[in-house]
Design an enzyme around this catalytic site. Structure first.
Site, PDB file in Angstrom:
ATOM      1  N   SER A  83      14.898  -1.453   5.833  1.00 17.22           N
ATOM      2  CA  SER A  83      15.229  -2.733   5.186  1.00 17.22           C
ATOM      3  C   SER A  83      15.026  -2.648   3.671  1.00 17.22           C
ATOM      4  O   SER A  83      15.726  -3.321   2.910  1.00 17.22           O
ATOM      5  CB  SER A  83      14.416  -3.882   5.782  1.00 17.22           C
ATOM      6  OG  SER A  83      13.057  -3.749   5.481  1.00 17.22           O
ATOM      7  N   HIS A 133       4.258  -0.210  -0.681  1.00 17.84           N
ATOM      8  CA  HIS A 133       3.188  -0.230   0.334  1.00 17.84           C
ATOM      9  C   HIS A 133       2.863  -1.683   0.693  1.00 17.84           C
ATOM     10  O   HIS A 133       2.772  -2.529  -0.194  1.00 17.84           O
ATOM     11  CB  HIS A 133       1.945   0.481  -0.208  1.00 17.84           C
ATOM     12  CG  HIS A 133       0.852   0.577   0.795  1.00 17.84           C
ATOM     13  ND1 HIS A 133       0.885   1.472   1.846  1.00 17.84           N
ATOM     14  CD2 HIS A 133      -0.300  -0.143   0.943  1.00 17.84           C
ATOM     15  CE1 HIS A 133      -0.204   1.317   2.594  1.00 17.84           C
ATOM     16  NE2 HIS A 133      -0.928   0.339   2.058  1.00 17.84           N
TER      17      HIS A 133
HETATM   18  C1  GAR Z   1       7.441  -1.314   4.636  1.00 16.00           C
HETATM   19  O1  GAR Z   1       6.687  -2.447   4.973  1.00 16.00           O
HETATM   20  C2  GAR Z   1       6.681  -0.428   3.669  1.00 16.00           C
HETATM   21  O2  GAR Z   1       5.858  -1.149   2.808  1.00 16.00           O
HETATM   22  C3  GAR Z   1       5.869   0.405   4.618  1.00 16.00           C
HETATM   23  O3  GAR Z   1       6.756   0.691   5.673  1.00 16.00           O
HETATM   24  C4  GAR Z   1       7.655  -0.399   5.835  1.00 16.00           C
HETATM   25  C5  GAR Z   1       9.074   0.138   5.899  1.00 16.00           C
HETATM   26  O4  GAR Z   1       9.973  -0.887   6.184  1.00 16.00           O
HETATM   27  N1  GAR Z   1       5.402   1.604   3.975  1.00 16.00           N
HETATM   28  C6  GAR Z   1       4.178   2.107   4.187  1.00 16.00           C
HETATM   29  O5  GAR Z   1       3.390   1.631   4.972  1.00 16.00           O
HETATM   30  C7  GAR Z   1       3.866   3.341   3.366  1.00 16.00           C
HETATM   31  N2  GAR Z   1       2.469   3.598   3.340  1.00 16.00           N
HETATM   32  P1  GAR Z   1      11.550  -0.612   6.109  1.00 16.00           P
HETATM   33  O6  GAR Z   1      11.797   0.678   6.874  1.00 16.00           O
HETATM   34  O7  GAR Z   1      12.160  -1.792   6.777  1.00 16.00           O
HETATM   35  O8  GAR Z   1      11.932  -0.486   4.664  1.00 16.00           O
END
Ligand code: GAR
Length: 211
Positions: A37, A133
């Site tokens: 996303s 993050h």
């Molecule tokens: C997000 O919430 C990001 O902040 C987190 O993974 C999710 C990915 O969402 N990242 C971490 O935790 C890194 N340490 P997405 O795949 O929908 O972009």
């Protein structure tokens, strides 16, 4: 094993509006492990002319990552570098660097990238790697940031965009957004509200950085 799919840019390619800017668009290489996303938010910000950038490539490490489907929809080339097929983290990172260089990347965005980085990647793109993050760093580093916000009972959490250094979820902070923790929050509801803020500040922080 490396799988590359170079798809033809679609009509909604985020690259098509770049000629309106005074300077050439910054060339992004995006790393994602899952839903994507945040990838989508960056692509949309480019299409909306809020970010002078062009996505060169999406690198993903999980074969089922929905981020790859999103990239295909935007006409962005995708490269699967499955971490399970590398003995050492350095070997994965060497392949990441080679792919980013092949796609002429200026700036690397970790948009939900769930792998620890090694000096191989950091040294190749020093001060040119951005991470998002889901906490107000330095609180709640690691993969369970939202769970920890709930279990420790903090009343405010949020998200952080920062430059990446070797230590996990550390490095100079570029932007943060606060999100209240509500009494009846679950992991899903809290993470969903944090993600609304992620999608807002990640493209904004990239835009500020490249300006
Ligand atoms: C997000 O919430 C990001 O902040 C987190 O993974 C999710 C990915 O969402 N990242 C971490 O935790 C890194 N340490 P997405 O795949 O929908 O972009």
């Amino acid at each position: 094993m490396t799988i590359c799919t170079d798809s033809t840019p679609s009509l909604i390619s985020p690259n098509i509006h770049s000629q309106q800017w005074e300077h050439p668009p910054v060339k992004l290489g995006i790393l994602a492990s899952g839903n994507g996303s945040n990838f989508e938010a960056i692509a949309q910000a480019i299409a909306d002319k809020k970010l002078n950038a062009q996505i060169q490539v999406l690198i993903y490490n999980n074969p089922n990552a929905y981020a790859a489907k999103r990239a295909n929809n935007w006409g962005v080339p995708t490269v699967l570098l499955n971490h399970r097929q590398y003995q050492q983290r350095e070997e994965l990172d060497r392949n990441i660097v080679a792919t980013l260089e092949k796609y002429d990347t200026d700036l690397v965005i970790m948009a939900g990238w769930m792998r620890l980085v090694t000096p191989v990647l950091i040294d190749a793109f020093t001060d040119k790697i951005v991470n998002i993050h889901p906490s107000l760093l330095p609180s709640f580093k690691g993969i369970k940031a939202v769970e920890q916000a709930l279990s420790t009972g903090v009343k405010i959490t949020g998200c952080t965009v920062h430059l990446v250094c070797l230590e996990m979820d550390s490095g100079p902070i570029l932007m943060q957004a606060a999100v209240p923790v509500l009494p009846d929050d679950t992991l899903a509801t809290l993470h969903a509200r944090i993600q609304i803020e992620e999608h807002r500040i990640l493209p904004m922080a990239i835009a500020l950085l490249v300006r």
